[in-house]
Design an enzyme around this catalytic site. Structure first.
Site, PDB file in Angstrom:
ATOM      1  N   GLU A  11      -0.482   4.794  -0.546  1.00  0.00           N
ATOM      2  CA  GLU A  11      -1.292   5.997  -0.779  1.00  0.00           C
ATOM      3  C   GLU A  11      -0.440   7.241  -0.606  1.00  0.00           C
ATOM      4  O   GLU A  11       0.317   7.366   0.351  1.00  0.00           O
ATOM      5  CB  GLU A  11      -2.465   6.036   0.210  1.00  0.00           C
ATOM      6  CG  GLU A  11      -3.562   5.057  -0.157  1.00  0.00           C
ATOM      7  CD  GLU A  11      -4.746   5.139   0.787  1.00  0.00           C
ATOM      8  OE1 GLU A  11      -4.580   5.631   1.915  1.00  0.00           O
ATOM      9  OE2 GLU A  11      -5.842   4.714   0.387  1.00  0.00           O
ATOM     10  N   ASP A  57      -5.432  13.898 -25.557  1.00  0.00           N
ATOM     11  CA  ASP A  57      -5.573  12.496 -25.148  1.00  0.00           C
ATOM     12  C   ASP A  57      -4.864  11.638 -26.193  1.00  0.00           C
ATOM     13  O   ASP A  57      -5.412  11.355 -27.252  1.00  0.00           O
ATOM     14  CB  ASP A  57      -7.060  12.144 -25.052  1.00  0.00           C
ATOM     15  CG  ASP A  57      -7.289  10.698 -24.633  1.00  0.00           C
ATOM     16  OD1 ASP A  57      -6.312   9.926 -24.578  1.00  0.00           O
ATOM     17  OD2 ASP A  57      -8.455  10.343 -24.367  1.00  0.00           O
ATOM     18  N   LYS A  69      -1.300   0.580 -25.127  1.00  0.00           N
ATOM     19  CA  LYS A  69      -1.629   0.527 -26.566  1.00  0.00           C
ATOM     20  C   LYS A  69      -0.317   0.556 -27.360  1.00  0.00           C
ATOM     21  O   LYS A  69       0.499  -0.320 -27.167  1.00  0.00           O
ATOM     22  CB  LYS A  69      -2.639   1.613 -26.912  1.00  0.00           C
ATOM     23  CG  LYS A  69      -3.975   1.405 -26.165  1.00  0.00           C
ATOM     24  CD  LYS A  69      -5.027   2.456 -26.459  1.00  0.00           C
ATOM     25  CE  LYS A  69      -6.282   2.222 -25.613  1.00  0.00           C
ATOM     26  NZ  LYS A  69      -7.270   3.312 -25.766  1.00  0.00           N
ATOM     27  N   ARG A 129      -1.164  -2.610 -18.690  1.00  0.00           N
ATOM     28  CA  ARG A 129      -2.470  -1.957 -18.699  1.00  0.00           C
ATOM     29  C   ARG A 129      -2.451  -0.820 -17.671  1.00  0.00           C
ATOM     30  O   ARG A 129      -2.116  -1.050 -16.508  1.00  0.00           O
ATOM     31  CB  ARG A 129      -3.508  -3.004 -18.317  1.00  0.00           C
ATOM     32  CG  ARG A 129      -4.937  -2.675 -18.547  1.00  0.00           C
ATOM     33  CD  ARG A 129      -5.715  -3.942 -18.824  1.00  0.00           C
ATOM     34  NE  ARG A 129      -5.329  -4.416 -20.144  1.00  0.00           N
ATOM     35  CZ  ARG A 129      -5.797  -3.887 -21.280  1.00  0.00           C
ATOM     36  NH1 ARG A 129      -6.700  -2.938 -21.261  1.00  0.00           N
ATOM     37  NH2 ARG A 129      -5.370  -4.333 -22.441  1.00  0.00           N
ATOM     38  N   TYR A 150       0.849  -1.193   0.000  1.00  0.00           N
ATOM     39  CA  TYR A 150       0.000   0.000   0.000  1.00  0.00           C
ATOM     40  C   TYR A 150       0.877   1.233   0.000  1.00  0.00           C
ATOM     41  O   TYR A 150       1.823   1.325   0.793  1.00  0.00           O
ATOM     42  CB  TYR A 150      -0.896   0.025   1.246  1.00  0.00           C
ATOM     43  CG  TYR A 150      -2.344  -0.019   0.865  1.00  0.00           C
ATOM     44  CD1 TYR A 150      -2.912   1.056   0.175  1.00  0.00           C
ATOM     45  CD2 TYR A 150      -3.140  -1.127   1.128  1.00  0.00           C
ATOM     46  CE1 TYR A 150      -4.232   1.017  -0.235  1.00  0.00           C
ATOM     47  CE2 TYR A 150      -4.464  -1.175   0.725  1.00  0.00           C
ATOM     48  CZ  TYR A 150      -5.010  -0.089   0.035  1.00  0.00           C
ATOM     49  OH  TYR A 150      -6.307  -0.137  -0.373  1.00  0.00           O
ATOM     50  N   THR A 199      -2.815   6.091 -22.350  1.00  0.00           N
ATOM     51  CA  THR A 199      -2.763   4.739 -21.792  1.00  0.00           C
ATOM     52  C   THR A 199      -1.358   4.211 -22.030  1.00  0.00           C
ATOM     53  O   THR A 199      -0.682   4.624 -22.975  1.00  0.00           O
ATOM     54  CB  THR A 199      -3.762   3.800 -22.488  1.00  0.00           C
ATOM     55  OG1 THR A 199      -3.503   3.828 -23.884  1.00  0.00           O
ATOM     56  CG2 THR A 199      -5.193   4.224 -22.236  1.00  0.00           C
TER      57      THR A 199
HETATM   58  C1  LIG Z   1      -8.350   3.691 -24.973  1.00  0.00           C
HETATM   59  C2  LIG Z   1      -8.676   5.115 -24.787  1.00  0.00           C
HETATM   60  C3  LIG Z   1      -8.974   5.639 -23.519  1.00  0.00           C
HETATM   61  C4  LIG Z   1      -9.276   4.801 -22.299  1.00  0.00           C
HETATM   62  O1  LIG Z   1      -8.398   3.905 -21.889  1.00  0.00           O
HETATM   63  P1  LIG Z   1      -8.820   2.752 -20.839  1.00  0.00           P
HETATM   64  O2  LIG Z   1      -7.501   2.327 -20.302  1.00  0.00           O
HETATM   65  O3  LIG Z   1      -9.531   1.726 -21.645  1.00  0.00           O
HETATM   66  O4  LIG Z   1      -9.697   3.364 -19.807  1.00  0.00           O
HETATM   67  C5  LIG Z   1      -9.132   7.012 -23.398  1.00  0.00           C
HETATM   68  N1  LIG Z   1      -9.018   7.811 -24.470  1.00  0.00           N
HETATM   69  C6  LIG Z   1      -8.776   7.344 -25.703  1.00  0.00           C
HETATM   70  C7  LIG Z   1      -8.679   8.316 -26.849  1.00  0.00           C
HETATM   71  C8  LIG Z   1      -8.620   5.979 -25.911  1.00  0.00           C
HETATM   72  O5  LIG Z   1      -8.415   5.523 -27.140  1.00  0.00           O
END
Ligand SMILES: *Cc1c(COP(=O)(O)O)cnc(C)c1O
Length: 430
Positions: free
Chosen positions: A58, A209, A238, A244, A56, A235
């Site tokens: 936090e 994003d 990807k 993840r 933990y 993220t």
């Molecule tokens: C995949 C994605 C997310 C969210 O990611 P998660 O890990 O699935 O919550 C947010 N924004 C965009 C543009 C994405 O492609």
């Protein structure tokens, strides 16, 4: 079946062990074309499965609520340092459990409830957390949206690209507190510079994003939004090929607010095993081999898109400049829906996802589109010729969808093909 490196995992739980083995077999004997997926390295997986899951922590390094965080502090500090160096950012927060959490944390940090945000429409390629009615983001903030230019039947100017004039018009009309750039199903490059200009014109914050393209940015094949955006979220699983999870980069002036919004604002204890794995991935992404990988992802995407176009699919936006392509299936076969294509390909050992296309006449559960990506199979070592072969296999399966013999022939060929490109053939090299 070949033995997997996971054969000795969870020996005491036969039920779960068998399922892990089954998933290993699925991932290594079928083609992974889901644009948001990748094969993390053995080192990333080792960190994810490490003893750090017990701790933990936090708070933040040097400011934890529990004892015993000497080692964890160093781990999280290394993750933050590697990340700010990778993208040239002032400040990093590596605690968000997922991309959706990262986005919500940014909104809560920098907006008040009810504030207006301008973002890309979900049905034109945006993400749920960009204000979809199905997402809590639309409950707390007032989202208005922009989309793509209309489609042209002109190969020089195919249309369906982000309509910056519309972004500016909407910004002037609605005076948003924040503009969000970035998408989930969009195959062209997104340059943050013109978004910054529009944001400055109306006094808005800019969030970029980069969930899908973070790896391409780190690898130097896509423009870096960090110099232009107040905040960049992404993220880590990807194109960046980490565990993840997600992270947030921001300018120093927003650092305190962002950190407080992640913890204690939204999350509890950070997942330090995931943070260690993120640090491993950030180091990998800084290597010259990752720049080569990123370039190959895009080169493969061009080859794949060309091959698919030659075989009768229409590409939304007329082509690709990143790791993905969005196929309009109607040109290929008017009766073929995204749902059916996904199911047929699944049976043939080819994993992809149905996706709405702009102005899709079918529902989001059925759709007329299919999204494909090259990030995972490029990690497995595939090049341009292999992606042309994948296009052929897809066409054979889809054309032969009413004939089980054809589907099973394609399935056998895919299995043999994947055997030559097992992403974990060097698994012992952790
Ligand atoms: C995949 C994605 C997310 C969210 O990611 P998660 O890990 O699935 O919550 C947010 N924004 C965009 C543009 C994405 O492609």
């Amino acid at each position: 079946m070949t033995s997997s490196p996971f054969d000795s995992w969870i020996r005491s739980d036969e039920e779960m062990s068998a399922l892990l083995k089954a998933e290993w077999t699925r991932q290594t004997t079928t083609l992974q074309l889901i644009a948001s997926e990748n094969f993390a390295s053995p080192a990333v997986m080792a960190a994810t499965g490490s003893i750090l899951t017990n701790k933990y922590a936090e708070g933040y390094p040097g400011r934890r609520y529990y004892g015993g965080n000497q080692v964890v502090d160093e781990i999280e500090d290394i993750a933050r340092r590697r990340l700010t160096a990778l993208f040239g950012a002032d400040h990093a927060n590596v605690q968000p459990h997922a991309g959706a959490n990262a986005n919500v944390a940014v909104y809560t940090a920098l907006l008040n409830p009810g504030d207006t945000v301008l973002a890309m429409r979900l049905d034109q390629g945006g993400h749920l957390t960009h204000g979809s009615p199905a997402s809590l983001t639309s409950t707390f903030w007032n989202f208005v949206s922009y989309g793509l230019t209309p489609r042209n039947d002109d190969s020089e100017n195919p249309g369906e690209i982000i309509d910056l004039d519309h972004v500016r018009e909407m910004a002037l009309q609605h005076r948003p507190k924040m503009i969000v750039a970035g998408a989930s199903a969009y195959s062209r490059k997104i340059d943050a510079a013109p978004f910054r200009e529009i944001a400055d014109e109306v006094g808005a914050l800019l969030m970029f994003d980069s969930a899908h393209v973070a790896g391409l940015i780190a690898g130097g094949v896509h423009p870096n939004p960090v110099p232009y955006a107040d905040v960049v979220t992404f993220t880590t699983h990807k194109t960046l090929r980490g565990p993840r999870g997600a992270a947030i980069l921001c300018r120093e002036e927003h650092a305190k607010k962002i950190d407080s919004a992640v913890f204690p604002g939204q999350q509890g204890g950070p997942l330090e095993h995931a943070i260690a794995a993120k640090a491993v991935a950030f180091r990998e992404a800084a290597q010259p081999s990752f720049a080569e990988y990123s370039q190959q992802v895009v080169t493969n995407s061009y080859a794949f898109s060309d091959a698919l176009t030659e075989r009768g699919f229409r590409l939304v936006s007329g082509g690709t400049e990143n790791h993905m392509a969005l196929l309009d299936l109607r040109n290929f076969d008017e009766d073929l829906t995204g749902k059916e294509a996904q199911e047929v390909l699944d049976r043939a050992g080819i994993t992809a996802n149905r996706n709405a296309i702009p102005d899709d006449p079918r529902s989001v559960f059925v759709t007329s589109g299919l999204r494909v990506g090259t990030a995972a199979q490029t990690t497995a070592g595939m090049g341009e010729n292999e992606f042309v072969r994948i296009a052929d296999l897809m066409v054979r399966a889809l054309r032969g969808r009413h004939d089980e013999t054809i589907i099973s022939e394609v399935r056998d060929e895919v299995r043999e093909f994947c055997g030559q490109f097992n992403p974990y053939r060097n698994f012992t090299e952790i």
